[in-house]
Structures are given as structure tokens and as C-alpha cells.
Design an enzyme around this catalytic site. Structure first.
Site, PDB file in Angstrom:
ATOM      1  N   TRP A  99       0.818  -1.205   0.000  1.00 19.68           N
ATOM      2  CA  TRP A  99       0.000   0.000   0.000  1.00 19.68           C
ATOM      3  C   TRP A  99       0.856   1.261   0.000  1.00 19.68           C
ATOM      4  CZ3 TRP A  99      -4.110  -1.832  -1.774  1.00 19.68           C
ATOM      5  CH2 TRP A  99      -4.538  -3.109  -1.396  1.00 19.68           C
ATOM      6  N   ASP A 166      -1.880   6.571   6.551  1.00 19.25           N
ATOM      7  CA  ASP A 166      -2.938   5.680   6.078  1.00 19.25           C
ATOM      8  C   ASP A 166      -3.170   4.661   7.192  1.00 19.25           C
ATOM      9  OD1 ASP A 166      -4.494   3.698   4.956  1.00 19.25           O
ATOM     10  OD2 ASP A 166      -3.105   3.211   3.335  1.00 19.25           O
ATOM     11  N   LYS A 190     -12.133  -2.311   6.864  1.00 19.43           N
ATOM     12  CA  LYS A 190     -11.434  -3.218   7.778  1.00 19.43           C
ATOM     13  C   LYS A 190     -12.064  -3.236   9.165  1.00 19.43           C
ATOM     14  CE  LYS A 190      -8.169  -4.465   4.934  1.00 19.43           C
ATOM     15  NZ  LYS A 190      -8.082  -5.851   4.453  1.00 19.43           N
TER      16      LYS A 190
END
Length: 271
Positions: A99, A166, A190
Site C-alpha cells: 500500500w 494511512d 477493515k
């Protein structure tokens, strides 16, 4: 027998949250309408947004000089929007996996990206520490938890430049000192809600650091000034997010979920 989902995509939500969401799909707040069919400009949905904001602030002890907003999409949307808003000359990134690499790729479209530290030399099996942070950076970007490689920051780092994180996969899973961050963002799928909405917690002064004239929907100022209502927000995911925050508060908040997470981790690592 209760089933579990151990995949890396959307995660299991609490049973109580799913039950309330299912009822709201049939009848939202006694309105006779489904939450899938209501206007986002009704008083009932205004109340959902206000409660989500209040609970987010309470659970993470978010200071008053921070704003919260929601947009459609996921953290991948923020990969380019963060750089579009704040990268004027040079930004620093820490590369800890898939990511962060994607965030770095998107940021390079807008200016110079300096990778200050990376764990790629050992297949991203650790979090780099003790690296220098130049004071001439527009911001420093980190990915707080790396789902594919299983590494996570366990402490909030100190940064002489605005720190942007993030936190898609560990938001509200452990205590965080929000005041150390200029911005925290993430996809909700999530820990908070179904996929389709992304959240941001942004310090107000960062809105004065936006470096270029941007398309209206890309500018963070648009979403802050319009309370996430410039266009139709993802109503159902935001409703579920609010119910997840309610559930989290009901079980004892972030401290309790952190205790449970440590207990689960000890069980796995012990084995």
C-alpha cells in the site's frame, strides 16, 4: 456455528451492527423507508452524521482543531488526493509494503518523493526506525499497518513536518495520539463499515497548505466546508460506520478493543 472471514479484504463486523443495519435496510429509524432509499439531506441522516462525528471524536480523543469528513471510494483515492493537495516540492514516504508503494507511485505524479526508509530489503518484515526526517518536506507519509506483510507501528512517531498516515486497517484498534498527525485517513472496510466510504481526520491548518488549484471534488477543503455533503455521500456505509462506533463505545471503547486485540495476538504468536 459462527463463521469467520480471514481474508484480507472486507472484515467481519460485529453481530449487533449487522442486525441493526439489516433492520435499517427494511425501515430506517421508523421512517417507513429503507436506509438505501432515503435522502442524505433528511434530519434523520443529519443525526447519523452528527453522531458519527461525535463518537469518532470521543473514541479517539480527537482535538477540537481537527475536522472529520467522509468521501466515496477507499484509501487508494487518498493516495493521489493527499499529494494533489499537499505536495508542492518534495514529500517523504516510508515504504513498508504494497500500500505504501502504491501511495508513492501516485505521489510522484505531483512532485518529488523521497523514500526516507524502506523494509523492502527483508521483504517488508519489519518497520524501519531511527531514520532522519528532513525539515524541508511538505509532509511525511506512513502506512500504519501493513495487512499483507503483518507489520504495524505500535507507537506514534514524532515528526518535524506534517505527518500523514494511512490507517485503513488499524484505525480504532489501538490508542492513537491524534495530535501527532496532520492527517489520518483510510478505507472503512477493515474496522468500521462495508467498502464504499473512506474517512479522513485532518488538522484545520492543513487546509491552508493546499498547494494548487484542484478539481472541486479532489480538494479536501470542499469536503470539510460542506460537511461531507458536497455530493451525495455513501449513505449506507456511513450509517453502518456510525453503528460500529456505537458498538465500540458500548464494549468499553478503544482501550477494550486494544485489550482484546492483544489477547488474540498473544494466542496466535504463542502458538
Amino acid at each position: 456455528m459462527k463463521k469467520h472471514n480471514f481474508n484480507a479484504g472486507p472484515s467481519i463486523l460485529a453481530d449487533e451492527v449487522i442486525e441493526k443495519a439489516a433492520k435499517a435496510v427494511l425501515d430506517f429509524n421508523g421512517s417507513g423507508l429503507s436506509v438505501l432509499s432515503i435522502s442524505h439531506r433528511t434530519k434523520d441522516f443529519d443525526a447519523v452524521m452528527e453522531e458519527a462525528d461525535r463518537l469518532f471524536r470521543e473514541l479517539l480523543s480527537i482535538p477540537d482543531n481537527y475536522k472529520i469528513f467522509y468521501i466515496g471510494g477507499g484509501a487508494s483515492t487518498f493516495f493521489y488526493e493527499v499529494a494533489a493537495n499537499f505536495l508542492g516540492k518534495k514529500a517523504g514516504y516510508v515504504n513498508t509494503g504494497v500500500w505504501s508503494k502504491k501511495a508513492i507511485k501516485e505521489a510522484k505524479r505531483y512532485g518529488e518523493v523521497e523514500v526516507l526508509a524502506t523494509s523492502e530489503d527483508r521483504n517488508f518484515t519489519y518497520i524501519p526506525k531511527g531514520f532522519a526526517i528532513p525539515e524541508d518536506l511538505d509532509y511525511l507519509h506512513i502506512t500504519s499497518n501493513n495487512t499483507i506483510y503483518g507489520t504495524e507501528y505500535h507507537e506514534d512517531i514524532d515528526s518535524p513536518v506534517p505527518l500523514i498516515a494511512d490507517m485503513s486497517s488499524d484505525i480504532l484498534s489501538r490508542p492513537v495520539d491524534v495530535s501527532k498527525y496532520a492527517m489520518i485517513y483510510g478505507g472503512a472496510q477493515k474496522n468500521l463499515a462495508p467498502a464504499g466510504v473512506a474517512f479522513a481526520i485532518i488538522r484545520e491548518d492543513m487546509l491552508d497548505r493546499i498547494v494548487r488549484d484542484l478539481p472541486t471534488m479532489v480538494s479536501f477543503r470542499t469536503h470539510v466546508e460542506n460537511n461531507s455533503m458536497f455530493n451525495t455521500p455513501p449513505v449506507f456505509p456511513i450509517y453502518v460506520l456510525k453503528e460500529t462506533l456505537c458498538w465500540l463505545k458500548s464494549i468499553g471503547g478503544v482501550e477494550e478493543i486494544y485489550r482484546r486485540n492483544r489477547e488474540k495476538a498473544a494466542l496466535l504468536y504463542g502458538e
